[in-house]
Design a protein around this motif. Structure first.
Motif, PDB file in Angstrom:
ATOM      1  N   GLU A 191       7.125  -1.844   8.688  1.00 39.80           N
ATOM      2  CA  GLU A 191       7.008  -3.120   9.390  1.00 39.80           C
ATOM      3  C   GLU A 191       6.908  -2.916  10.899  1.00 39.80           C
ATOM      4  OE1 GLU A 191      10.162  -5.733   8.362  1.00 39.80           O
ATOM      5  OE2 GLU A 191       9.555  -5.955   6.253  1.00 39.80           O
ATOM      6  N   LYS A 218      -4.514  -7.604   9.950  1.00 38.54           N
ATOM      7  CA  LYS A 218      -3.424  -8.079   9.101  1.00 38.54           C
ATOM      8  C   LYS A 218      -2.273  -7.079   9.069  1.00 38.54           C
ATOM      9  CE  LYS A 218      -6.408 -10.767   5.979  1.00 38.54           C
ATOM     10  NZ  LYS A 218      -6.851 -10.937   4.580  1.00 38.54           N
ATOM     11  N   LYS A 219      -1.099  -7.572   8.681  1.00 40.49           N
ATOM     12  CA  LYS A 219       0.111  -6.751   8.700  1.00 40.49           C
ATOM     13  C   LYS A 219       0.833  -6.762   7.352  1.00 40.49           C
ATOM     14  CE  LYS A 219       0.759  -8.159  13.537  1.00 40.49           C
ATOM     15  NZ  LYS A 219       1.695  -8.769  14.512  1.00 40.49           N
ATOM     16  N   ASP A 220       0.113  -7.100   6.297  1.00 41.81           N
ATOM     17  CA  ASP A 220       0.770  -7.239   4.987  1.00 41.81           C
ATOM     18  C   ASP A 220       1.061  -5.902   4.318  1.00 41.81           C
ATOM     19  OD1 ASP A 220       0.681 -10.015   5.234  1.00 41.81           O
ATOM     20  OD2 ASP A 220      -1.333 -10.127   4.353  1.00 41.81           O
ATOM     21  N   SER A 221       0.166  -4.933   4.455  1.00 44.57           N
ATOM     22  CA  SER A 221       0.353  -3.640   3.777  1.00 44.57           C
ATOM     23  C   SER A 221       0.346  -2.520   4.813  1.00 44.57           C
ATOM     24  CB  SER A 221      -0.759  -3.416   2.739  1.00 44.57           C
ATOM     25  OG  SER A 221      -2.049  -3.611   3.323  1.00 44.57           O
ATOM     26  N   LEU A 222       1.542  -2.196   5.297  1.00 45.96           N
ATOM     27  CA  LEU A 222       1.706  -1.185   6.333  1.00 45.96           C
ATOM     28  C   LEU A 222       2.691  -0.103   5.886  1.00 45.96           C
ATOM     29  CD1 LEU A 222       2.104  -3.477   9.500  1.00 45.96           C
ATOM     30  CD2 LEU A 222      -0.007  -2.463   8.605  1.00 45.96           C
ATOM     31  N   THR A 242      -3.982   1.841  -0.953  1.00 44.01           N
ATOM     32  CA  THR A 242      -2.932   0.853  -1.167  1.00 44.01           C
ATOM     33  C   THR A 242      -2.530   0.167   0.133  1.00 44.01           C
ATOM     34  OG1 THR A 242      -2.058   2.129  -3.034  1.00 44.01           O
ATOM     35  CG2 THR A 242      -0.596   0.490  -2.034  1.00 44.01           C
ATOM     36  N   LEU A 243      -2.399   0.946   1.186  1.00 42.42           N
ATOM     37  CA  LEU A 243      -2.014   0.402   2.494  1.00 42.42           C
ATOM     38  C   LEU A 243      -3.272   0.013   3.274  1.00 42.42           C
ATOM     39  CD1 LEU A 243       0.795   2.950   3.394  1.00 42.42           C
ATOM     40  CD2 LEU A 243       1.050   0.666   2.412  1.00 42.42           C
ATOM     41  N   ARG A 244      -4.013  -0.912   2.729  1.00 40.56           N
ATOM     42  CA  ARG A 244      -5.325  -1.247   3.274  1.00 40.56           C
ATOM     43  C   ARG A 244      -5.256  -1.775   4.705  1.00 40.56           C
ATOM     44  NH1 ARG A 244     -10.271  -1.592   1.509  1.00 40.56           N
ATOM     45  NH2 ARG A 244     -11.742  -2.971   2.547  1.00 40.56           N
ATOM     46  N   ASP A 245      -4.292  -2.658   4.971  1.00 42.34           N
ATOM     47  CA  ASP A 245      -4.197  -3.232   6.323  1.00 42.34           C
ATOM     48  C   ASP A 245      -3.918  -2.161   7.370  1.00 42.34           C
ATOM     49  OD1 ASP A 245      -4.628  -5.690   5.194  1.00 42.34           O
ATOM     50  OD2 ASP A 245      -2.532  -6.327   5.279  1.00 42.34           O
ATOM     51  N   GLN A 246      -3.104  -1.165   6.995  1.00 40.75           N
ATOM     52  CA  GLN A 246      -2.731  -0.117   7.939  1.00 40.75           C
ATOM     53  C   GLN A 246      -3.951   0.634   8.471  1.00 40.75           C
ATOM     54  OE1 GLN A 246       0.765   1.138   8.931  1.00 40.75           O
ATOM     55  NE2 GLN A 246      -0.817   1.445  10.471  1.00 40.75           N
ATOM     56  N   GLN A 284      -1.170  -3.356  15.305  1.00 32.80           N
ATOM     57  CA  GLN A 284      -2.336  -3.904  14.610  1.00 32.80           C
ATOM     58  C   GLN A 284      -3.154  -4.813  15.526  1.00 32.80           C
ATOM     59  OE1 GLN A 284      -2.408  -1.724  12.003  1.00 32.80           O
ATOM     60  NE2 GLN A 284      -3.113  -3.396  10.698  1.00 32.80           N
TER      61      GLN A 284
END
Length: 211
Positions: free
Chosen positions: A72, A65-69, A170-174, A78
């Motif tokens: 952008e 996923k790319k929601d929390s990076l 907080t930046l879980r997707d990253q 990802q």
């Protein structure tokens, strides 16, 4: 009358060797360190110099996923990636060496055959943004300074620092790709200590600036 040259005269007469722009220097390193299997050999050599007894390469075909990076622009990284794991832990000297492009920390050690500050940079044949996770640190390198702006060439976070740890949560997707790959190799290679060893991540579909 003083014979000492003035500051203006010194500036006008200044003469000396200069260092090339970083990207030009990196391109030269990549010309000397070809792509293909040589990249894996460099990483194996670095692992051997660090005292590792195991090296594992993993191609992860998953897309995340790319929601929390962090940015952008990191969304393109990802996708599928190539990982290199070894069971040695980075020292502070190693962290310094991996930042010192062209200035190997091994040059004065006859027992270490590699050139950590140089050979590692062959990974830029296949990625623009390599990521390293070792012991309590996660490092992200961006030598072109395009991802973070403001002349930032990358960041390193500590799992022992509360602010850094909250950022990683907080930046879980990253950082989910690293969580997944660490979980995958932990039982077989890391045992109970998930922070033992080093994991290198390189996006296998990026286009290196030097190419």
């Amino acid at each position: 009358m003083s014979s000492v040259p003035s500051r203006r005269t010194k500036k006008r007469n200044a003469f000396g060797a200069t260092s090339p722009p970083f990207i030009d220097y990196l391109k030269d390193i990549l010309r000397r360190y070809p792509d293909g299997g040589q990249i894996l050999k460099e990483l194996i050599q670095n692992a051997d110099d660090a005292g590792a007894s195991e090296v594992v390469f993993i191609h992860d075909e998953r897309t995340y996923k790319k929601d929390s990076l962090l940015s952008e622009d990191l969304g393109q990284y990802q996708g599928p990636a190539l990982y290199a794991y070894n069971n040695a832990v980075f020292t502070e000297e190693d962290w310094l060496g991996i930042q010192a492009t062209g200035r190997s920390i091994k040059r004065n050690d006859p027992h270490r055959v590699g050139r950590f500050g140089i050979g590692f940079n062959s990974v830029y044949h296949i990625t623009d943004v390599p990521c390293i996770f070792s012991s309590k640190y996660i490092g992200l390198l961006d030598p072109q300074e395009k991802i973070f702006g403001d002349g930032e060439g990358g960041f390193r976070w500590s799992l022992d620092n509360d602010e850094d740890r909250n950022l990683l949560i907080t930046l879980r997707d990253q950082f989910q790709p690293l969580r997944d790959i660490v979980k995958q190799v932990s039982d077989k290679y890391m045992g109970e200590n998930h922070r033992r060893g080093s994991v290198f991540q390189r996006d296998s579909f990026s286009v290196s600036f030097a190419l």
